[in-house]
Design an enzyme around this catalytic site. Structure first.
Site, mmCIF file in Angstrom:
data_model
loop_
_atom_site.group_PDB
_atom_site.id
_atom_site.type_symbol
_atom_site.label_atom_id
_atom_site.label_comp_id
_atom_site.label_asym_id
_atom_site.label_seq_id
_atom_site.Cartn_x
_atom_site.Cartn_y
_atom_site.Cartn_z
ATOM 1 N N GLU A 123 -29.378 -24.292 -22.952
ATOM 2 C CA GLU A 123 -27.967 -24.325 -23.723
ATOM 3 C C GLU A 123 -27.329 -23.100 -23.227
ATOM 4 O OE1 GLU A 123 -28.922 -25.524 -27.851
ATOM 5 O OE2 GLU A 123 -28.963 -27.713 -27.110
ATOM 6 N N GLU A 269 -33.681 -32.706 -25.420
ATOM 7 C CA GLU A 269 -34.047 -32.642 -26.886
ATOM 8 C C GLU A 269 -33.327 -33.709 -27.509
ATOM 9 O OE1 GLU A 269 -33.169 -28.782 -28.258
ATOM 10 O OE2 GLU A 269 -33.911 -27.729 -26.439
#
Length: 489
Positions: A123, A269
């Protein structure tokens, strides 16, 4: 036509390949993080993965012990390169070559680890990073890809980069069909998408309906789940009954608009935490994760991508040393507690019992706890620094509003803080002194939903992850004093 062994061999190889491909896209994976003060031995976790039928695992680094334990298991592995290495990987082909040699090639050849992906960064485009990794992420991916090519393993191991779902949006209509990459980072994400397409790699995205509920009090709760109880969203004739499908298809539209309509997507995720916030609880977590498993069962996808979903649950085990800057819930994402015990019933469709299988032969410290000594005056001016110290170096994230230990009262909160520090310090006698406020007891102080844990015996990894021991104190100490004020009120 007679039996032809050459033809038979070729057909067999094709069948094996197709079976492997099916397993990759239909099996559920799990994220295995190591930011914990006390970790289960890797062999214990790997056995737990296998007994639960978890076919894929996503790592956030390349810990040697973990990778070695995964060897010869057939479990598909995504190895991670942390964000703090992006600059090095981006500016040094030698560093990328060395990293691939040490962390990928070695484990493929010597330990028979089934490594399929390298996640370069995690990220990296989050707004909280203030553009720190914008200019280094893609160059790092390219250098790692070149290193894989040089090592002759680029057809087996693919490069990807897990991105947060906020790299795209659907303004102004809010409908998935309006999806596109966010204007301020559009070119950066587009370049990554092109690189992934050129190298035959998947686009990896992390999707969290919980976060939407956490940051927006007006978010429709039912839309976060898969029960079909939410008011549906109609997007030009396509109906969405849950946020996951809508968010996923917003990405599909974004990729399609930019010329990458057929790019594979991995959900890096997805999950729901069980503590640390009023919406982070066992009931919601079980409802979400079981709902997700039912939603994707049988190879069902989303309206725009009806093919099987390739996903990794977040996460496998709780991590009590994670940064809580995003929220106290960060340490409670696991479907298992820190000691490998299932938190709730979850049927992954992979076990005969239809439930999670716990870790075996877990070794615990003695059954004793550190609590607040009887008779201590709670307004004693020396008590506050002790509690602050305990929380800064322990884990007080279960002591918030409407959390599992939110109803203990002031003395119970202090005891919980003391015990957390005491357990993390391996029950050392001096870790329960707290200027005379603490006392060791063999009577379990747990109450209702609030469990005072006993720590597992420490396992010492040989890998580079020991650096977390330095990180966790500095992160926690920032919040230590603040924690005390809401604990004692």
């Amino acid at each position: 036509m007679g039996f032809n062994p050459k033809v038979y061999s070729k057909v067999l190889l094709v069948v094996v390949y197709l079976v492997g491909l099916f397993d990759r896209v239909s099996g559920i994976g799990a994220n295995w993080g190591l930011q914990s003060t006390h970790r289960l031995p890797p062999e214990t976790v790997v056995r737990m993965l296998r007994e639960n039928g978890i076919q894929k695992v996503k790592l956030f680094d390349a810990d040697y012990d973990v990778l070695k334990a995964l060897g010869k298991t057939g479990i598909e592995v995504m190895v991670g390169i942390p964000n703090d290495l992006l600059q090095t990987m981006a500016t040094s082909t030698k560093a990328a070559n060395n990293w691939v040699s040490q962390n990928i090639s070695t484990h493929l050849s010597k330990n028979a680890v089934n490594i399929r992906y390298v996640a370069v960064g995690n990220e990296p485009f989050l707004a909280t990073y203030n553009d720190t990794f914008l200019s280094t992420t893609l160059p790092a991916m390219k250098n790692v890809q070149a290193a894989l090519v040089k090592a002759g393993i680029s057809s087996q191991v693919k490069v990807t980069c897990p991105l947060n779902a906020d790299v795209y949006d659907s303004s102004p209509s809010g409908m998935p069909s309006a999806g596109d990459f966010r204007a301020d980072i559009h070119e950066y994400v587009l370049q990554i998408a092109k690189f992934l397409s050129d190298s035959g790699s998947p686009f990896t995205v992390n999707i969290y309906p919980f976060i939407s509920l956490y940051i927006d009090a007006n978010f429709p709760v039912e839309y976060a789940f898969f029960d079909g109880n939410a008011s549906p969203v109609n997007d030009g004739g396509t109906t969405y009954y849950n946020m996951f499908d809508a968010n996923h298809d917003t990405l599909v539209w974004a990729l399609r608009k930019n010329g990458f309509g057929n790019m594979p997507i991995i959900i890096g995720e997805i999950g729901w935490p069980t503590d640390g916030d009023r919406n982070a609880n066992l009931l919601y977590a079980q409802r979400f994760n079981q709902g997700f498993m039912a939603h994707i069962s049988g190879g069902k996808g989303t309206p725009m991508r009806p093919s099987p979903i390739d996903a990794y649950l977040f996460s496998l085990i709780d991590e009590d040393a994670k940064s809580i800057a995003p929220g106290s819930f960060e340490r409670h994402w696991g479907v298992f507690t820190f000691d490998g015990q299932p938190k709730y019933t979850l049927n992954l469709g992979t076990t005969n019992s239809g439930a999670l299988v716990p870790a075996r032969n877990v070794q615990y410290l003695e059954k004793k706890w550190c609590v607040l000594k009887n008779g201590v005056k709670l307004d004693d001016s020396n008590l506050a620094p002790s509690v602050s110290y305990a929380c800064a170096r322990g884990d007080c994230t279960s002591l918030g509003y409407q959390t599992s230990c939110g109803n203990l009262g002031t003395d119970g909160n202090v005891s919980y803080a003391f015990n957390s520090y005491y357990q993390i310090q391996n029950q050392k006698d001096e870790a329960c002194k707290f200027d005379g406020f603490g006392v060791v007891t063999r009577s379990d102080p747990s109450s209702g939903s609030c469990k005072f844990p006993i720590m597992i015996r420490p396992y010492y990894y040989s890998g580079a992850n020991q650096r977390f021991s330095h990180l966790r104190v500095s992160l926690s100490s920032v919040i230590g004093v603040t924690l005390f004020f809401w604990i004692v009120i």
